[in-house]
Design an enzyme around this catalytic site. Structure first.
Site, PDB file in Angstrom:
ATOM      1  N   LYS A 117      -6.081  -5.707   0.312  1.00 39.27           N
ATOM      2  CA  LYS A 117      -5.681  -5.397   1.779  1.00 39.27           C
ATOM      3  C   LYS A 117      -6.834  -5.811   2.807  1.00 39.27           C
ATOM      4  O   LYS A 117      -7.931  -6.389   2.198  1.00 39.27           O
ATOM      5  CB  LYS A 117      -6.099  -3.912   1.798  1.00 39.27           C
ATOM      6  CG  LYS A 117      -5.262  -2.650   1.298  1.00 39.27           C
ATOM      7  CD  LYS A 117      -5.640  -1.429   1.507  1.00 39.27           C
ATOM      8  CE  LYS A 117      -4.799  -0.205   1.151  1.00 39.27           C
ATOM      9  NZ  LYS A 117      -3.390  -0.239   1.598  1.00 39.27           N
TER      10      LYS A 117
ATOM     11  N   ARG B 184       3.084   4.765  -6.132  1.00 38.83           N
ATOM     12  CA  ARG B 184       4.370   5.159  -6.637  1.00 38.83           C
ATOM     13  C   ARG B 184       4.236   4.913  -8.005  1.00 38.83           C
ATOM     14  O   ARG B 184       5.110   5.448  -8.843  1.00 38.83           O
ATOM     15  CB  ARG B 184       5.477   4.516  -6.064  1.00 38.83           C
ATOM     16  CG  ARG B 184       5.186   2.985  -6.030  1.00 38.83           C
ATOM     17  CD  ARG B 184       6.313   2.055  -4.814  1.00 38.83           C
ATOM     18  NE  ARG B 184       5.508   2.145  -3.500  1.00 38.83           N
ATOM     19  CZ  ARG B 184       6.350   1.927  -2.492  1.00 38.83           C
ATOM     20  NH1 ARG B 184       7.332   1.177  -2.640  1.00 38.83           N
ATOM     21  NH2 ARG B 184       5.540   1.985  -1.294  1.00 38.83           N
TER      22      ARG B 184
HETATM   23  N1  BES Z   1      -2.595   4.107   0.354  1.00 40.56           N
HETATM   24  C1  BES Z   1      -1.588   3.036   0.905  1.00 40.56           C
HETATM   25  C2  BES Z   1      -0.972   3.746   1.973  1.00 40.56           C
HETATM   26  C3  BES Z   1      -1.828   4.208   3.075  1.00 40.56           C
HETATM   27  C4  BES Z   1      -1.931   3.406   4.178  1.00 40.56           C
HETATM   28  C5  BES Z   1      -2.289   5.348   3.268  1.00 40.56           C
HETATM   29  C6  BES Z   1      -2.485   3.799   5.488  1.00 40.56           C
HETATM   30  C7  BES Z   1      -2.878   5.845   4.260  1.00 40.56           C
HETATM   31  C8  BES Z   1      -3.173   5.150   5.294  1.00 40.56           C
HETATM   32  C9  BES Z   1      -0.665   2.697  -0.203  1.00 40.56           C
HETATM   33  O1  BES Z   1      -1.129   2.357  -1.377  1.00 40.56           O
HETATM   34  C10 BES Z   1      -0.260   1.211   0.328  1.00 40.56           C
HETATM   35  O2  BES Z   1      -1.004   0.258   0.496  1.00 40.56           O
HETATM   36  N2  BES Z   1       1.077   1.287   0.552  1.00 40.56           N
HETATM   37  C11 BES Z   1       1.479   0.110   1.025  1.00 40.56           C
HETATM   38  C12 BES Z   1       2.969  -0.108   0.659  1.00 40.56           C
HETATM   39  C13 BES Z   1       3.458  -1.560   0.641  1.00 40.56           C
HETATM   40  C14 BES Z   1       2.917  -2.545   0.016  1.00 40.56           C
HETATM   41  C15 BES Z   1       4.933  -1.506   0.352  1.00 40.56           C
HETATM   42  C16 BES Z   1       1.759   0.273   2.555  1.00 40.56           C
HETATM   43  O3  BES Z   1       1.980   1.144   3.265  1.00 40.56           O
HETATM   44  O4  BES Z   1       1.365  -0.840   3.504  1.00 40.56           O
HETATM   45 ZN    ZN Z   2      -2.061   0.539  -1.972  1.00 43.17          ZN
END
Ligand code: BES
Ligand code: ZN
Ligand code: ZN
Length: 522
Positions: A284, A358
């Site tokens: 990230k 997921r």
């Molecule tokens: N934990 C994150 C989602 C999240 C984002 C929670 C902001 C709380 C605040 C999750 O694991 C994630 O990174 N999801 C990605 C999915 C994408 C790679 C398809 C996202 O939402 O960007």
């Molecule tokens: Zn994630």
């Protein structure tokens, strides 16, 4: 905080400060306010006429009574907090709870040690309103500044009196006790969600689960890496590969005294327990990454709810499952393009290691099914996309069983938590087809929240299943008059109401012997 109830008149309540709900455009010369005005030498009229308080939600006015007024009226409380609560028509449990939170926060800030709350809920709602009052006050007093050592306010409210004029004082007592259990459960969840990743590893989270189990009497089983391997949990293990912290999968079981579940129904709550989400190899960006400590909120919600269920003792069995790991990059970490095999046997192409929630839920859901779950509700901070769609107001809900979804939405509506259903048509599943494996773990830019749910659906199969995406609602970026900023404890109250409603429905069913449990009342 010592919690008491009283049906005495306001003048008799022996506390430092009384908080009183005031409706929008309410007059000082009618009903309850008239009595209060008389006892306070016209302070209420003066405040209302000055238009300092119009009764809008969240408004507050704080006054001290003079010794003279106090001795004339015999009123025991010396200070008064008037709290605006909006229209009388729209005064529901949510507003009651927020009024109590606002009152508790405002009075603590003024160094009050003992307070009474006169929430003025309708008489026929007395028990539930007492619960909402206590929940609101307890949740309102939560502060996320656990690790602050300097300039920390050490003020506390030591005694709270819930004041409600009701024929049935036992009902108020029951409500207040329920409110204590529910409010403390929500704060338990918030405390876990607020912990830095270093202080809330999967091992520590599992220890907290153990503590709940032994303190409140729940069955517990914690799977370690070896047992996950035996179960074939390749999806969960693939996320854990990059981390030095060992993964854990917690299972908490509540069984009612009568054995319960004679109809064979077994409810399972499954929560995402990523104790820190760096994104893994699909790292990230640094900005706001610190917030990813709350990526275990789904799991913390399950633990908080199980903690309360053990005390509320509903008549149906409930199981809580929390797959937990960090998501870290390292030389051992899963790489984009890797293919992993989930417990269900399905193969998954991992396109993006940041879509890890997921993956761990896939095995959590499969394990719930193995343990006999017939109804599954999972909750997870799953997608950033859900806050684009619904902001921090509604939690996204999707699933395979419309009756279950409707029941969740209604259980939330009753306690003032909002859930908004997104569609889950089978067309969305095309987006997660893989060229190399059965499915892939991301579905592209479009409908990100839905394709995440479509992924989970592959593992729920034909079970009755609903999924809550709490990524947008689990964390409050700003403080509210009734609540600090930070973890919100969303879904704890809905789930407890859901379980109690399901228990009531099951009891009705066994009494009347109808062939199927009653349908949801929507
Ligand atoms: N934990 C994150 C989602 C999240 C984002 C929670 C902001 C709380 C605040 C999750 O694991 C994630 O990174 N999801 C990605 C999915 C994408 C790679 C398809 C996202 O939402 O960007
Ligand atoms: Zn994630
Ligand atoms: Zn995540």
């Amino acid at each position: 905080m010592d919690i008491q109830t009283s049906s005495d008149r306001f003048g008799e309540i022996d506390v430092q400060a009384l908080a009183v709900a005031v409706f929008k455009d309410e007059k000082a010369d009618e009903g309850f306010l008239k009595d209060l005005d008389a006892a306070t030498s016209g302070i209420i009229r003066s405040v209302i006429e000055s238009e300092e308080l119009k009764g809008k939600e969240g408004e507050t006015v704080y006054v001290h009574l003079t010794d003279d007024t106090q001795s004339k009226s015999g009123m025991k409380a010396k200070r008064l907090l008037l709290v605006g609560v909006g229209e009388r028509d729209g005064y529901k449990l949510l507003q009651v709870s927020q009024m109590a939170g606002t009152a508790a926060r405002a009075l603590r800030a003024r160094n009050v040690k003992s307070m009474g709350i006169i929430a003025r809920a309708p008489e026929n709602e007395a028990e539930r309103a007492a619960s909402a009052t206590v929940e609101g006050a307890i949740m309102g007093l939560f502060e996320p500044d656990k690790y602050r050592t300097v300039e920390k306010e050490e003020r506390t409210i030591e005694r709270l009196v819930v004041v409600a004029e009701s024929e049935d004082e036992e009902a108020i007592k029951r409500g207040a006790e329920r409110g204590r259990i529910v409010g403390e459960a929500a704060n338990f969840t918030r405390d876990l969600a607020n912990e830095p990743g270093a202080y809330m590893t999967p091992t520590i989270m599992a220890e907290r689960a153990q503590q709940i189990a032994s303190e409140y009497g729940l069955e517990i089983d914690v799977l370690d890496r070896d047992r996950m391997e035996q179960e074939g949990m390749g999806a969960l293990l693939s996320v854990a590969r990059g981390s030095d912290e060992p993964p854990k999968l917690m299972v908490l079981k509540y069984t009612p005294e009568n054995g319960g579940g004679k109809d064979g129904e077994q409810l399972a709550l499954v929560g995402k327990g990523i104790t820190f989400d760096t994104g893994g190899i699909s790292l990230k960006p640094g900005e706001n990454m610190e917030l990813m400590k709350y990526d275990m909120t789904g799991g913390a919600t399950v633990l908080g709810v199980m903690r309360a269920i053990a005390q509320l003792k509903p008549s149906i069995p409930v199981m809580g499952i929390v797959p937990s790991t960090e998501n870290m990059p390292s030389g051992k970490a899963t790489k984009p393009g890797d293919v992993v095999r989930a417990m269900s046997g399905k193969t998954i192409e991992v396109i993006n290691t940041d879509a890890e929630g997921r993956l761990i839920l896939a095995d959590g859901i499969a394990y719930a099914k193995k343990l006999g779950a017939t109804r599954i509700i999972d909750m997870a901070t799953l997608t950033g996309a859900v806050s684009i769609a619904l902001g921090d107001v509604n939690t996204g809900i999707m699933g395979t069983d419309q009756e279950l979804i409707d029941e969740i939405i209604e259980a939330g509506r009753e306690v003032g938590e909002k859930f908004w259903q997104l569609p889950l048509d089978k067309e969305y599943s095309k987006q997660i087809k893989s060229d190399i494996a059965d499915i892939k773990n991301v579905g592209g830019r479009k409908a990100g929240t839905i394709t995440a749910a479509a992924f989970l659906k592959e593992f729920a199969g034909d079970s009755s299943w609903a999924h809550l995406d709490i990524a947008g609602t689990a964390w409050g970026d700003d403080a509210k008059p009734f609540r600090a900023k930070g973890p919100t404890g969303v879904a704890v109250r809905m789930l407890l109401n859901f379980v109690e409603r399901a228990a009531r429905a099951a009891n009705e069913w066994s009494k009347h012997g109808s062939p199927k449990p009653p349908q949801s009342k929507n």
